[in-house]
Design a protein around this motif. Structure first.
Motif: not given
Length: 73
Positions: A59-62, A64-69
């Motif tokens: 969940h944390t990885q997802e 972070l990916k959403a934040q980066l995107k």
């Protein structure tokens, strides 16, 4: 003279296990405090915690990916 080389041959082999036994008996006692045995492990609880940690990581990885995107867009 030929028998001189054979004198201690058999007795030396017989002494080898005794030397090993003496080495084990003369080993120094462990230093420091003697710890009590560990409690038994409940592997069901361990696995639940492991699964929960893996889910949290995913969940944390997802997130972070959403934040980066969102930052890139």
């Amino acid at each position: 003279m030929a028998s001189r080389g054979r004198r201690g041959g058999a007795s030396a082999r017989e002494d080898e296990p005794r030397r090993d036994d003496q080495a084990e008996q003369q080993a120094p006692a462990p230093r420091g405090p003697v710890l009590p045995p560990l409690p038994p492990v409940d592997y069901g609880v361990f696995m639940q915690g492991l699964v929960q940690a893996m889910q949290t990581q995913a969940h944390t990885q997802e997130a972070l990916k959403a934040q980066l995107k969102a930052q890139v867009d």
